[in-house]
Write an enzyme that holds these catalytic residues in place. Structure first.
Site, PDB file in Angstrom:
ATOM      1  N   ASP A 141     -17.041  -4.482   8.098  1.00 37.25           N
ATOM      2  CA  ASP A 141     -17.357  -4.060   6.741  1.00 37.25           C
ATOM      3  C   ASP A 141     -18.451  -3.043   6.981  1.00 37.25           C
ATOM      4  O   ASP A 141     -19.567  -3.420   7.359  1.00 37.25           O
ATOM      5  CB  ASP A 141     -17.873  -5.238   5.904  1.00 37.25           C
ATOM      6  CG  ASP A 141     -18.139  -4.798   4.474  1.00 37.25           C
ATOM      7  OD1 ASP A 141     -18.864  -3.803   4.300  1.00 37.25           O
ATOM      8  OD2 ASP A 141     -17.633  -5.425   3.538  1.00 37.25           O
ATOM      9  N   HIS A 142     -18.136  -1.773   6.851  1.00 36.12           N
ATOM     10  CA  HIS A 142     -19.092  -0.783   7.365  1.00 36.12           C
ATOM     11  C   HIS A 142     -20.428  -0.824   6.612  1.00 36.12           C
ATOM     12  O   HIS A 142     -21.423  -0.330   7.101  1.00 36.12           O
ATOM     13  CB  HIS A 142     -18.483   0.617   7.432  1.00 36.12           C
ATOM     14  CG  HIS A 142     -18.425   1.342   6.119  1.00 36.12           C
ATOM     15  ND1 HIS A 142     -17.470   1.099   5.178  1.00 36.12           N
ATOM     16  CD2 HIS A 142     -19.219   2.302   5.593  1.00 36.12           C
ATOM     17  CE1 HIS A 142     -17.672   1.883   4.141  1.00 36.12           C
ATOM     18  NE2 HIS A 142     -18.728   2.628   4.353  1.00 36.12           N
TER      19      HIS A 142
ATOM     20  N   HIS B 205     -17.637  -4.791   0.146  1.00 32.00           N
ATOM     21  CA  HIS B 205     -18.986  -4.223   0.300  1.00 32.00           C
ATOM     22  C   HIS B 205     -20.007  -4.795  -0.692  1.00 32.00           C
ATOM     23  O   HIS B 205     -21.110  -5.167  -0.311  1.00 32.00           O
ATOM     24  CB  HIS B 205     -18.964  -2.699   0.114  1.00 32.00           C
ATOM     25  CG  HIS B 205     -17.956  -1.992   0.970  1.00 32.00           C
ATOM     26  ND1 HIS B 205     -17.698  -2.354   2.266  1.00 32.00           N
ATOM     27  CD2 HIS B 205     -17.145  -0.930   0.714  1.00 32.00           C
ATOM     28  CE1 HIS B 205     -16.768  -1.542   2.773  1.00 32.00           C
ATOM     29  NE2 HIS B 205     -16.420  -0.672   1.848  1.00 32.00           N
TER      30      HIS B 205
HETATM   31  C1  BG6 Z   1     -14.776   2.616   1.673  1.00 33.85           C
HETATM   32  C2  BG6 Z   1     -13.906   2.769   0.465  1.00 33.85           C
HETATM   33  O1  BG6 Z   1     -14.678   1.322   2.182  1.00 33.85           O
HETATM   34  O2  BG6 Z   1     -16.123   2.892   1.327  1.00 33.85           O
HETATM   35  C3  BG6 Z   1     -14.036   4.161  -0.103  1.00 33.85           C
HETATM   36  O3  BG6 Z   1     -12.563   2.524   0.812  1.00 33.85           O
HETATM   37  C4  BG6 Z   1     -15.485   4.494  -0.357  1.00 33.85           C
HETATM   38  O4  BG6 Z   1     -13.291   4.295  -1.295  1.00 33.85           O
HETATM   39  C5  BG6 Z   1     -16.342   4.203   0.863  1.00 33.85           C
HETATM   40  O5  BG6 Z   1     -15.554   5.867  -0.687  1.00 33.85           O
HETATM   41  C6  BG6 Z   1     -17.807   4.359   0.541  1.00 33.85           C
HETATM   42  O6  BG6 Z   1     -18.537   4.266   1.714  1.00 33.85           O
HETATM   43  P1  BG6 Z   1     -19.946   4.952   1.847  1.00 33.85           P
HETATM   44  O7  BG6 Z   1     -20.417   4.577   3.210  1.00 33.85           O
HETATM   45  O8  BG6 Z   1     -19.737   6.429   1.685  1.00 33.85           O
HETATM   46  O9  BG6 Z   1     -20.805   4.408   0.747  1.00 33.85           O
END
Ligand code: BG6
Length: 484
Positions: free
Chosen positions: A179-180, A242
């Protein structure tokens, strides 16, 4: 660190190019990869090693955080890459991959430690994991691990099915679900922030905190992902994973011993205490929205329904705001508000803790300018922490809010993928989503999905470039608060 082979399925894909190659390269430059390692890129296309290396080089020039000042380092790095063509649905092909990996281990004196990264569409997770097992790729003298990315299923049932299938080839401890958001440095810092600061630790409960607000707003729209997004919506794309991870990370209480299992246990406790919504109460606590046309940074953008690939009558949510209650002794009575959406006014991910002000009623009129104490944790695009206090301006004697601020210098901050890959290579799964968390998150989201499907919750339109529908503001006003 042990020597290892990094087998990357989806080596010619977008994620590899944007995130995985630069992350590996930056780890390499910082001497965080083992002395002996190889990357075997797997893909459907017919490519030579030289062609793969040239693509990796392009990706480094475009996306690497560190500039490539020393070309010899880059050359050394790309020599670690080899390519193996494979149709992932063809069981026979995995024999060739196994031979490739084994030969390479022998040639470079690499122990049988194998990291399998599935940077592919989720429908291939199962077949790849199964073939890794069947072919013998997964039978090693060393360790084997699997990294996968969301989506983990489309709902509770499909997530459970997927997990069951993966668990036939890999043990839970061998599965690293990215989960990045958990790789973002300021999310990882939450634990330290409360652990290392007794001041904050002692305030981290319902005696002192009035509410918690978690925002993840984006400027981008659906981009070229309508095929996926129109079926997922913000609820599956951002909230189930997230946003709920951010809720867990903010509200968990630190275990006596900071360890992987200790933290997981605390996160699980949060999810178990999260008040369940039922179809009838979803509408009271959840606001859903979809962007209409509007202007962002002086540029006109079309509505969601006019985006390529989106049905003109789409009911998909591109915005969600919600009020959550954590029914435990720490958080009883403290609302947690979350909101996330596409095509909003700004790109911002942050957590704001609003503190209570028990003295407010006894203030004289001059003191009415007193603002609440706020602790803001800025996650993206800028990393930092700021605390809003009240102070008298020494020049005019007026009471005004001041900020005690820390902002990290952008260039020195590692990318989420760098931190996560490093942890996975070392076998530390603290900042990965455990199956229990994924399952409990789906359980919490399930009644919301049902209520949306049955149209029990109005779909509000909001102008692109705004901060979401009015209903999202009313949600907080009902409780006497506002979004910060
Ligand atoms: C991803 C979603 O997991 O996270 C995207 O699939 C979203 O839709 C993105 O744009 C947002 O990530 P970050 O790191 O730019 O906040």
């Amino acid at each position: 660190m042990d020597s290892m082979t990094f087998v990357l399925f989806g080596a010619t894909g977008d994620l590899a190019k944007r995130k995985i190659y630069p992350a590996l390269f930056n780890l390499y430059l910082n001497q965080k990869l083992p002395k002996s390692f190889s990357v075997i890129g797997v893909g459907r296309e017919q490519l030579s090693d030289v062609e793969l290396r040239s693509r990796v080089t392009d990706s480094l020039y475009t996306f690497s955080r560190h500039l490539i000042n020393d070309k010899s380092k880059k050359e050394e790095f790309i020599k670690k890459f080899q390519y193996c063509q494979l149709d992932v649905t063809n069981t026979e092909g995995y024999k060739k991959l196994l031979e490739h990996v084994q030969q390479n281990e022998k040639d470079h004196n690499i122990a049988e430690n194998r990291m399998f990264y599935l940077s592919v569409a989720p429908e291939f997770f199962e077949v790849i994991a199964l073939n890794i097992k069947k072919s013998g790729l997964g039978s090693t003298d060393g360790w084997k691990r699997l990294i996968i990315e969301k989506p983990f299923g489309h709902d509770l049932k499909s997530a459970q099915e997927l997990n069951e299938k993966l668990s036939k080839s890999f043990e839970e401890e061998e599965i690293y679900r990215i989960d990045h958001y958990l790789g973002k440095p300021m999310v990882q810092n939450l634990e330290a922030l409360t652990f290392a600061n007794p001041v904050l630790q002692s305030l981290w409960n319902n005696r002192f905190i009035a509410n918690v607000q978690i925002t993840a707003s984006e400027i981008v729209g659906v981009e070229e992902r309508a095929g996926y997004y129109d079926k997922a919506g913000a609820i599956r794309d951002m909230v189930q994973n997230h946003m709920l991870q951010l809720v867990m990370m903010t509200s968990m209480h630190l275990p006596k011993q900071i360890s992987e299992s200790g933290i997981r246990n605390e996160k699980r406790k949060v999810m178990k205490s999260l008040r369940t919504l039922n179809r009838d109460t979803v509408g009271v606590h959840v606001v859903r929205g979809q962007y209409g046309p509007g202007e962002i940074n002086e540029k006109f953008v079309p509505s969601y329904r006019e985006e390529p690939g989106v049905e003109a009558s789409s009911q998909t949510d591109t915005f969600i705001a919600a009020r959550l209650w954590i029914d435990n002794s720490f958080w009883d009575g403290v609302p947690f508000y979350i909101r996330t959406g596409k095509r909003m006014m700004e790109k911002e991910t942050k957590i704001v803790i609003e503190f209570k002000n028990p003295l407010k009623d006894s203030y004289t009129s001059e003191m009415e300018k007193v603002k609440p104490n706020l602790l803001t944790i800025n996650i993206n695009p800028n990393e930092g922490v700021s605390l809003q206090l009240n102070s008298k301006n020494p020049t005019n004697g007026e009471m005004e809010p001041i900020k005690v601020d820390f902002a990290a210098s952008k260039q020195d901050v590692p990318e989420a993928y760098e931190l996560l890959l490093f942890d996975a290579l070392y076998g530390d799964s603290t900042f990965f989503a455990h199956w229990d968390e994924v399952e409990l998150s789906w359980r919490w989201v399930e009644p919301i999905l049902e209520a949306f499907k049955e149209n029990r919750v109005p779909l509000h339109s909001y102008s692109a470039g705004s901060m979401g529908p009015d209903a999202a503001h009313q949600l907080l006003e009902e409780d006497g608060f506002k979004w910060w």
